[in-house]
Design an enzyme around this catalytic site. Sequence first.
Site, PDB file in Angstrom:
ATOM      1  N   ARG A  98      -1.278   3.203 -37.884  1.00  0.00           N
ATOM      2  CA  ARG A  98      -1.616   3.624 -36.515  1.00  0.00           C
ATOM      3  C   ARG A  98      -1.503   5.136 -36.365  1.00  0.00           C
ATOM      4  NH1 ARG A  98       1.121   0.718 -31.641  1.00  0.00           N
ATOM      5  NH2 ARG A  98       2.980   1.089 -32.896  1.00  0.00           N
TER       6      ARG A  98
ATOM      7  N   ARG B  89       3.504   7.995 -34.625  1.00  0.00           N
ATOM      8  CA  ARG B  89       4.702   7.826 -33.797  1.00  0.00           C
ATOM      9  C   ARG B  89       5.952   7.819 -34.664  1.00  0.00           C
ATOM     10  NH1 ARG B  89       3.521   2.763 -29.882  1.00  0.00           N
ATOM     11  NH2 ARG B  89       5.606   2.214 -30.604  1.00  0.00           N
TER      12      ARG B  89
ATOM     13  N   LYS C 249      -1.626  -5.291 -28.510  1.00  0.00           N
ATOM     14  CA  LYS C 249      -1.569  -5.394 -27.044  1.00  0.00           C
ATOM     15  C   LYS C 249      -2.237  -4.175 -26.388  1.00  0.00           C
ATOM     16  CE  LYS C 249       2.986  -5.412 -27.189  1.00  0.00           C
ATOM     17  NZ  LYS C 249       3.226  -5.344 -28.650  1.00  0.00           N
TER      18      LYS C 249
ATOM     19  N   ARG D  68      10.521  -7.716 -22.209  1.00  0.00           N
ATOM     20  CA  ARG D  68      10.858  -7.922 -23.625  1.00  0.00           C
ATOM     21  C   ARG D  68      12.160  -8.677 -23.810  1.00  0.00           C
ATOM     22  NH1 ARG D  68       7.835  -3.116 -25.641  1.00  0.00           N
ATOM     23  NH2 ARG D  68       8.215  -3.025 -27.857  1.00  0.00           N
TER      24      ARG D  68
ATOM     25  N   ARG E  43      12.213  -3.493 -35.711  1.00  0.00           N
ATOM     26  CA  ARG E  43      11.468  -3.818 -34.491  1.00  0.00           C
ATOM     27  C   ARG E  43      11.020  -5.282 -34.493  1.00  0.00           C
ATOM     28  NH1 ARG E  43       7.061   0.750 -34.442  1.00  0.00           N
ATOM     29  NH2 ARG E  43       6.319  -0.302 -32.563  1.00  0.00           N
TER      30      ARG E  43
HETATM   31  P1  AP5 Z   1      -1.590  -1.504 -30.871  1.00  0.00           P
HETATM   32  O1  AP5 Z   1      -2.658  -2.012 -29.966  1.00  0.00           O
HETATM   33  O2  AP5 Z   1      -1.138  -0.100 -30.684  1.00  0.00           O
HETATM   34  O3  AP5 Z   1      -0.346  -2.526 -30.904  1.00  0.00           O
HETATM   35  P2  AP5 Z   1       0.718  -2.913 -29.823  1.00  0.00           P
HETATM   36  O4  AP5 Z   1       0.811  -4.384 -29.775  1.00  0.00           O
HETATM   37  O5  AP5 Z   1       0.411  -2.195 -28.525  1.00  0.00           O
HETATM   38  O6  AP5 Z   1       2.015  -2.378 -30.576  1.00  0.00           O
HETATM   39  P3  AP5 Z   1       3.179  -1.337 -30.276  1.00  0.00           P
HETATM   40  O7  AP5 Z   1       3.769  -0.976 -31.594  1.00  0.00           O
HETATM   41  O8  AP5 Z   1       2.719  -0.201 -29.383  1.00  0.00           O
HETATM   42  O9  AP5 Z   1       4.131  -2.193 -29.538  1.00  0.00           O
HETATM   43  P4  AP5 Z   1       5.578  -2.021 -29.434  1.00  0.00           P
HETATM   44  O10 AP5 Z   1       5.725  -3.169 -28.540  1.00  0.00           O
HETATM   45  O11 AP5 Z   1       6.474  -2.005 -30.562  1.00  0.00           O
HETATM   46  O12 AP5 Z   1       5.724  -0.493 -28.916  1.00  0.00           O
HETATM   47  P5  AP5 Z   1       5.930   0.091 -27.453  1.00  0.00           P
HETATM   48  O13 AP5 Z   1       5.193   1.355 -27.348  1.00  0.00           O
HETATM   49  O14 AP5 Z   1       5.733  -0.955 -26.422  1.00  0.00           O
HETATM   50  O15 AP5 Z   1      -2.102  -1.716 -32.375  1.00  0.00           O
HETATM   51  C1  AP5 Z   1      -1.323  -1.302 -33.463  1.00  0.00           C
HETATM   52  C2  AP5 Z   1      -2.228  -0.717 -34.564  1.00  0.00           C
HETATM   53  O16 AP5 Z   1      -3.046  -1.763 -35.090  1.00  0.00           O
HETATM   54  C3  AP5 Z   1      -3.195   0.357 -34.057  1.00  0.00           C
HETATM   55  O17 AP5 Z   1      -3.367   1.299 -35.071  1.00  0.00           O
HETATM   56  C4  AP5 Z   1      -4.517  -0.400 -33.813  1.00  0.00           C
HETATM   57  O18 AP5 Z   1      -5.643   0.445 -33.988  1.00  0.00           O
HETATM   58  C5  AP5 Z   1      -4.441  -1.489 -34.885  1.00  0.00           C
HETATM   59  N1  AP5 Z   1      -5.021  -2.758 -34.471  1.00  0.00           N
HETATM   60  C6  AP5 Z   1      -4.936  -3.343 -33.248  1.00  0.00           C
HETATM   61  N2  AP5 Z   1      -5.564  -4.536 -33.250  1.00  0.00           N
HETATM   62  C7  AP5 Z   1      -6.039  -4.716 -34.524  1.00  0.00           C
HETATM   63  C8  AP5 Z   1      -6.779  -5.764 -35.158  1.00  0.00           C
HETATM   64  N3  AP5 Z   1      -7.139  -6.865 -34.497  1.00  0.00           N
HETATM   65  N4  AP5 Z   1      -7.072  -5.631 -36.462  1.00  0.00           N
HETATM   66  C9  AP5 Z   1      -6.701  -4.499 -37.169  1.00  0.00           C
HETATM   67  N5  AP5 Z   1      -6.019  -3.462 -36.610  1.00  0.00           N
HETATM   68  C10 AP5 Z   1      -5.687  -3.581 -35.303  1.00  0.00           C
HETATM   69  O19 AP5 Z   1       7.520   0.384 -27.472  1.00  0.00           O
HETATM   70  C11 AP5 Z   1       8.080   1.433 -28.234  1.00  0.00           C
HETATM   71  C12 AP5 Z   1       9.568   1.487 -27.985  1.00  0.00           C
HETATM   72  O20 AP5 Z   1       9.845   1.753 -26.597  1.00  0.00           O
HETATM   73  C13 AP5 Z   1      10.331   0.182 -28.274  1.00  0.00           C
HETATM   74  O21 AP5 Z   1      10.678   0.055 -29.640  1.00  0.00           O
HETATM   75  C14 AP5 Z   1      11.563   0.369 -27.382  1.00  0.00           C
HETATM   76  O22 AP5 Z   1      12.473   1.265 -27.953  1.00  0.00           O
HETATM   77  C15 AP5 Z   1      10.973   1.026 -26.147  1.00  0.00           C
HETATM   78  N6  AP5 Z   1      10.533   0.023 -25.146  1.00  0.00           N
HETATM   79  C16 AP5 Z   1       9.274  -0.170 -24.699  1.00  0.00           C
HETATM   80  N7  AP5 Z   1       9.243  -1.152 -23.779  1.00  0.00           N
HETATM   81  C17 AP5 Z   1      10.519  -1.583 -23.652  1.00  0.00           C
HETATM   82  C18 AP5 Z   1      11.123  -2.611 -22.863  1.00  0.00           C
HETATM   83  N8  AP5 Z   1      10.389  -3.392 -22.035  1.00  0.00           N
HETATM   84  N9  AP5 Z   1      12.464  -2.793 -22.985  1.00  0.00           N
HETATM   85  C19 AP5 Z   1      13.204  -2.015 -23.810  1.00  0.00           C
HETATM   86  N10 AP5 Z   1      12.697  -1.039 -24.584  1.00  0.00           N
HETATM   87  C20 AP5 Z   1      11.352  -0.832 -24.502  1.00  0.00           C
END
Ligand code: AP5
Length: 214
Positions: free
Chosen positions: A125, A158, A13, A88, A169
């Site tokens: 990542r 991270r 994303k 979420r 997760r």
């Molecule tokens: P990346 O683009 O970083 O993936 P992403 O979908 O953004 O994944 P996240 O892990 O950041 O999402 P998340 O939802 O768990 O974490 P968030 O920060 O929101 O890509 C991932 C990796 O793959 C990278 O290395 C990239 O280079 C690689 N990649 C991408 N596309 C690729 C492809 N096509 N092929 C190969 N490689 C690829 O949340 C973190 C924490 O915050 C949560 O666990 C929770 O505790 C809290 N939080 C955040 N939002 C909320 C909410 N709304 N409610 C409650 N808690 C929340």
Amino acid sequence: MRLVFLGAPGAGKGTQAAKVVDEFGLVHVATGDLLRAEVAAKSELGVKARAFMDAGRLVPDDLVVSMLTARVAEDDCKSGFLLDGFPRTLPQAEELDRALVDHPVTRSLFFEVSDEQIVGRITGRRTCSECGAAYHVSAHPPKVEGVCDRCGKALIQRQDDREELVKERLAIFRDQTSAVVRYYKDKNMVTTIDADRSVEAISVEVHEILRGLA
Ligand code: AP5
């Protein structure tokens, strides 16, 4: 445009969001980045959120919703935004609808990815300690190892990207965020994207979809 990017952790994303926000004049609002900034600042919210994030669990809805609704009410979001990582849970989706009653979400893009891809993506990542840009050790490496292309600061792993937390997760995604995907599907607001492909192939499709919405 007011977009919602949905998908499991590691679906890509944030990677895809970074490729479209400037071109389409959107503010990238990533709740994970906002929360990590609060943690780094040791704010009251950050102190409360930290334990949940470090355990790979969701931060409670009331904390996240008030942070998010305040952010999208800021002036820079008036011309359009892209939500990454929100909503979420069903209560978050319902609160978002209430907050945006006059300017509802335009479209939701669901990045569908297989479990096999997710572990490799998350554990590989590396994230910029300063601007939050995401890289991958093999699929999307920086030009200079360990250094952010965008701002030149150090890349880190991270805290919640350790393999043992990925299962937790993913389970939360299935338990809670899948309901959000269904919520938008019931409103015919979802475009599903096969996110098992390369970053570039997905990006071409995302650009086509957004050009159709602009
Ligand atoms: P990346 O683009 O970083 O993936 P992403 O979908 O953004 O994944 P996240 O892990 O950041 O999402 P998340 O939802 O768990 O974490 P968030 O920060 O929101 O890509 C991932 C990796 O793959 C990278 O290395 C990239 O280079 C690689 N990649 C991408 N596309 C690729 C492809 N096509 N092929 C190969 N490689 C690829 O949340 C973190 C924490 O915050 C949560 O666990 C929770 O505790 C809290 N939080 C955040 N939002 C909320 C909410 N709304 N409610 C409650 N808690 C929340």
